[in-house]
Motif scaffolding. Structure first.
Motif, short mmCIF file in Angstrom:
data_model
loop_
_atom_site.label_atom_id
_atom_site.label_comp_id
_atom_site.label_asym_id
_atom_site.label_seq_id
_atom_site.Cartn_x
_atom_site.Cartn_y
_atom_site.Cartn_z
N ASP A 82 0.81 -1.23 0.00
CA ASP A 82 0.00 0.00 0.00
C ASP A 82 0.83 1.26 0.00
N ARG A 131 5.88 0.42 -1.84
CA ARG A 131 6.05 0.13 -3.26
C ARG A 131 5.39 1.22 -4.10
N ARG A 132 4.21 1.65 -3.65
CA ARG A 132 3.49 2.66 -4.41
C ARG A 132 4.29 3.96 -4.44
N TRP A 133 4.83 4.36 -3.26
CA TRP A 133 5.56 5.62 -3.20
C TRP A 133 6.78 5.58 -4.12
N GLU A 143 5.87 5.64 -7.81
CA GLU A 143 5.41 6.95 -8.25
C GLU A 143 6.57 7.94 -8.40
N ASP A 165 -1.80 11.12 -3.52
CA ASP A 165 -2.90 10.74 -4.41
C ASP A 165 -3.68 11.93 -4.91
#
Lengths: 280, 259
Positions: A73, A76-78, A81, A217
């Motif tokens: 959540d 990895r997402r950070w 991006e 986001d």
């Protein structure tokens, strides 16, 4: 420590100048003094740095990179991006594998996997370490008197990401928040050395009306929509060209023939008329 | 050790007093044991002597494999097996023997921090010198480590252990260090310990704690072990208060051995 000419470090988020522990330590250390080991402060610094590396760092690695929910959540997402295409596809995964390997070697267990048992052990060690740091800090502003030293930078670098980053599994953060003097210590250093980032977070928070907990986001939604639209267009175009090359062409031909046929029939009809007239 | 197992062990430990037939296991003293293991074993022995708990030392070639965590030393008390100094200290505490009860919170924090310093710097440096320095590994570590075994097992086990230690060194950032840098780190660690000890007899108050046992174990072993070069021992010898500290503990607790 001499000021470096150029410093490459990870970007910041969640009100911090950088999300990486090592980068934070360097960023804060630049203006600070390093006490010589021959002094009591220097000796204690060395000891407490060893304590944090042994007890706190494995828990940090686990909570950011190994714990499944946190990793998928947030971490990895950070990283995806903040990386250019096409690195964002495979680099976070590779970093995660490196961190898992490091944790396995630190614990001396080759078959280490994420799990509740491991989590409890690591968090227990980390909680004990934070308690010890809190006891050592007491009610002072910094670890050694009124001016910060390299130990303060080190402690800040390790504790600030825990304090500021909102993770789904936030047990470490809960424990840290229960230790008031450490929380105040981190906020103090943040205000002293990185007032821009601290203020930046204050501006962002009223804007965060969306239910998403990650501040990134909100800014990325328009880009995402544009990207989605573009990718839909590309997909449609690909399908159309495939159809043209194989199916649509024949459909177009049939359409032309269909257009041409009635005139043929009419021609035949008129020919017949002519013939009839010719015969008659 | 998992949390559930630890809780169970504490409960079991508290139930019985320390028996007379407690034993400590380590690799063979003359031919097999290496610097780092010898230091850890001596630290545990010193700690138990400081607590006044009797223990017999047995040397076994497969001690490393008998140990529940794979680390040396381990003790066999009653029907329980505990390895490494940290868990052993907890175990004796559960039986009602502790050296650090008289410390306040700040002192206890410092004690734990300095113990981690010794583990982080001294023990890691010992491992580095043993396994990552080619001359020491070839002349001393590999032959000694695999001495109980015959060919080809001795070669396989020695290289496997070396590879394992080198991977760990890389993971913690010591892989890129030179021998000179490692000696510097040892000096720094000794300087910090010397600074903390000052002119006192022991690190905290007038009574020894587990920190004293740990420091004694490592420093005494470094001073009395023959390696390919005497650099490591020389670095420790340059701190006179640490030397007298080691001598004092040896005379107080290991009198029967020093004759």
């Amino acid at each position: 420590m001499a000021a470096p000419d150029e410093l490459f470090c990870w970007e910041g988020d969640w009100g911090l100048p950088s999300v990486s522990t090592d980068c934070l330590v360097v960023l804060v250390s630049v203006p600070l003094s390093v006490p010589a080991v021959v002094t009591p402060e220097g000796a204690d610094s060395l000891a407490f740095i060893s304590l944090m590396e042994e007890k706190l760092m494995p828990a940090l690695i686990y909570t950011f990179w190994i714990e499944p929910k946190n990793y998928v959540d947030v971490t990895r997402r950070w990283h995806a991006e903040h990386m250019p295409f096409p690195l964002n596809f495979f680099l976070p995964g590779r970093m995660q594998r490196q961190q898992l390997e490091k944790l396995r070697l630190l614990r001396g267990d080759e078959r280490l996997e994420a799990g509740e048992e491991l989590e409890k052990e690591l968090y227990r060690d980390a909680a004990e370490c934070m308690n010890l740091l809190s006891q050592r800090l007491g009610s002072h502003k910094f670890f050694f008197g009124d001016s910060p030293s390299s130990l303060d930078a080190y402690v800040f670098g390790h504790l600030a990401p825990i304090l500021k980053c909102k993770l789904p599994n936030g047990k470490l953060q809960q424990h840290l928040k229960s230790l008031d003097n450490l929380t105040n210590f981190c906020t103090n250093i943040l205000q002293l050395y990185f007032p821009k980032d601290g203020r930046g977070e204050a501006h962002n928070s009223p804007r965060k009306t969306s239910p998403h907990s990650e501040g990134g986001d909100f800014d990325h939604v328009p880009n995402k929509r544009r990207k989605q639209f573009l990718s839909a267009l590309v997909a449609l175009g690909a399908m159309l060209s495939y159809a043209l090359l194989t199916g649509m062409v024949s459909i177009q031909h049939a359409h032309h023939e269909a257009l041409e046929e009635p005139p043929d029939l009419r021609d035949i009809g008129s020919h017949h008329d002519h013939e009839d007239e010719g015969d008659g | 050790m998992s949390l559930a197992a630890e809780a169970f062990m504490s409960q079991m430990a508290a139930a019985e007093p320390w028996p007379e037939n407690a034993t400590l296991y380590q690799p063979l003293k003359e031919d097999q044991i290496l610097l780092s293991d010898c230091a850890s074993s001596l630290a545990v022995q010193a700690y138990l002597r400081m607590c006044g708990l009797p223990v017999q030392v047995f040397c076994r070639a497969n001690a490393e494999y008998m140990s529940p965590s794979g680390k040396i030393p381990f003790i066999h008390v009653g029907n329980q097996v505990v390895s490494e100094l940290g868990p052993i200290v907890q175990f004796t505490k559960a039986k009602g023997h502790s050296l650090s009860d008289g410390l306040d919170d700040v002192q206890r924090a410092e004690m734990k921090a300095y113990m981690e310093l010794v583990n982080n710097m001294l023990l890691t440096a010992e491992l580095y010198i043993q396994w990552c320095d080619d001359s020491t590994a070839t002349e001393i570590s590999r032959p000694r480590y695999s001495s109980p075994y015959s060919w080809p097992l001795n070669k396989i086990l020695a290289y496997q252990k070396q590879w394992e230690v080198r991977r760990k060194m890389n993971a913690i950032g010591w892989g890129g260090k030179t021998l000179e840098q490692v000696y510097e780190d040892v000096s720094q660690c000794c300087q910090a310990l010397s600074q903390r000890l000052g002119t006192q007899s022991y690190f905290f108050n007038k009574q020894p704690t587990e920190l004293d046992a740990l420091v004694f174990g490592h420093l005494f072993t470094i001073l009395t072990t023959r390696l390919t070069s005497t650099e490591l021992a020389e670095r420790v010898k340059s701190y006179s208060n640490l030397l007298s500290f080691c001598r004092r503990i040896e005379q107080t607790y290991f009198e029967d051995k020093s004759s």
